[in-house]
Write an enzyme that holds these catalytic residues in place. Structure first.
Site, PDB file in Angstrom:
ATOM      1  N   ARG A 237      87.793   4.416   8.927  1.00 19.59           N
ATOM      2  CA  ARG A 237      88.438   3.169   8.478  1.00 19.59           C
ATOM      3  C   ARG A 237      89.907   3.396   8.125  1.00 19.59           C
ATOM      4  O   ARG A 237      90.725   2.486   8.235  1.00 19.59           O
ATOM      5  CB  ARG A 237      87.661   2.589   7.279  1.00 19.59           C
TER       6      ARG A 237
ATOM      7  N   ILE B 140      92.081  -6.538   6.424  1.00 26.54           N
ATOM      8  CA  ILE B 140      90.903  -5.882   6.993  1.00 26.54           C
ATOM      9  C   ILE B 140      89.756  -6.296   6.063  1.00 26.54           C
ATOM     10  O   ILE B 140      89.881  -6.247   4.842  1.00 26.54           O
ATOM     11  CB  ILE B 140      91.076  -4.351   7.075  1.00 26.54           C
ATOM     12  N   SER B 141      88.628  -6.717   6.648  1.00 23.01           N
ATOM     13  CA  SER B 141      87.541  -7.265   5.835  1.00 23.01           C
ATOM     14  C   SER B 141      86.893  -6.196   4.959  1.00 23.01           C
ATOM     15  O   SER B 141      86.945  -5.001   5.262  1.00 23.01           O
ATOM     16  CB  SER B 141      86.466  -7.882   6.728  1.00 23.01           C
ATOM     17  N   ARG B 142      86.260  -6.679   3.889  1.00 27.81           N
ATOM     18  CA  ARG B 142      85.544  -5.791   2.987  1.00 27.81           C
ATOM     19  C   ARG B 142      84.352  -5.153   3.724  1.00 27.81           C
ATOM     20  O   ARG B 142      83.556  -5.875   4.351  1.00 27.81           O
ATOM     21  CB  ARG B 142      85.055  -6.666   1.831  1.00 27.81           C
ATOM     22  N   PRO B 143      84.201  -3.825   3.635  1.00 28.91           N
ATOM     23  CA  PRO B 143      83.140  -3.146   4.412  1.00 28.91           C
ATOM     24  C   PRO B 143      81.733  -3.726   4.204  1.00 28.91           C
ATOM     25  O   PRO B 143      80.966  -3.848   5.151  1.00 28.91           O
ATOM     26  CB  PRO B 143      83.203  -1.698   3.919  1.00 28.91           C
TER      27      PRO B 143
END
Ligand code: SAH
Length: 220
Positions: free
Chosen positions: A33, A59-62
């Site tokens: 990431r 970037i989206s939250r995992p």
């Protein structure tokens, strides 16, 4: 904490949050990431948080990436459509889980930088397009799976039309002021069925491409 330990904790946290699909967990363990976040945020790449990637996007939250992919229920023989490439992180994870990912992004510079990472990581089953995801990818439709990474006020009918019968779409729905929900939509013979998978917070699915002038201003 050293990098390897951060990554182990990252995967453990995903498991603790209820992600049980081991193929998905190992795909997330495989994709670095840190390569998809700007240099200034690299040391935070394994925190369970969204991070800025430029152009007012994140970037989206995992955990959300994992929940949405788990709800999508993919396997290695399908081709899928992703709307909102952004950093390309989710695209890279998906590329480990299915035959081919078709991904659309409206910001050309974001797409370019995602493409560079796909090349560096030797991900060869990703096809990219700079375009408006509201229109889907008619030349490649129908898809058995569609995942959308930005929130539309309603389920976009064009995307439902590009699903196979029995196909699944996972997307956030709702505007910026009201509460948004993750929906799992299944295309049926004569329409679709939807299931609510809980509250979420995404940036909006914007219609059209950025104007050239806006692009200049944003990249300055
Ligand atoms: N999954 C991505 C999420 C990025 S944020 C990641 O983790 O990096 C959402 C992305 O959707 C942004 O890059 C935004 O530019 C893009 N987007 C918004 N509206 C769009 C549209 N109509 N077509 C294509 N991309 C769009």
């Amino acid at each position: 904490m050293i990098a390897a330990a951060k990554k182990i904790r990252f995967i453990l946290n995903l498991r603790q949050s209820g992600i049980i699909d081991t193929t998905l967990l190992s795909a997330m363990e495989n994709v670095p990431r840190e390569m998809f976040v700007p240099e200034a945020f690299r040391d935070r790449a394994y925190e369970d948080t969204a991070l800025p990637i430029g152009y007012g996007q994140t970037i989206s939250r995992p955990r959300i990436v994992a929940q949405m992919i788990e709800a999508l229920d993919v396997h290695d023989r399908v081709k899928i459509l992703e709307v909102g490439t952004g950093s390309g992180y989710q695209t890279a994870v998906l590329s480990h889980l299915c035959r081919r990912v078709y991904t659309i992004e409206r910001h050309r510079d974001l797409l370019r930088s995602a493409e560079q990472q796909f090349t560096t990581l030797d991900r060869r089953n990703i096809t990219t397009r700079a375009g408006d995801g509201w229109r889907g990818w008619p030349e490649q439709a129908p898809f058995s799976h569609i995942i959308v990474s930005a929130a539309a006020p309603d389920i976009p009918p064009v995307l439902v039309d590009q699903l196979d019968t029995g196909g699944v779409m996972v997307l956030p729905v709702g505007d910026e002021r009201q509460e948004q929900r993750i929906l799992r939509v299944v295309r049926t013979e004569d329409g679709f069925e939807e299931q609510d998978r809980g509250p979420v917070r995404f940036l909006p699915l914007v219609e059209g491409m950025p104007a050239a002038a806006t692009r200049q201003a944003e990249s300055g």
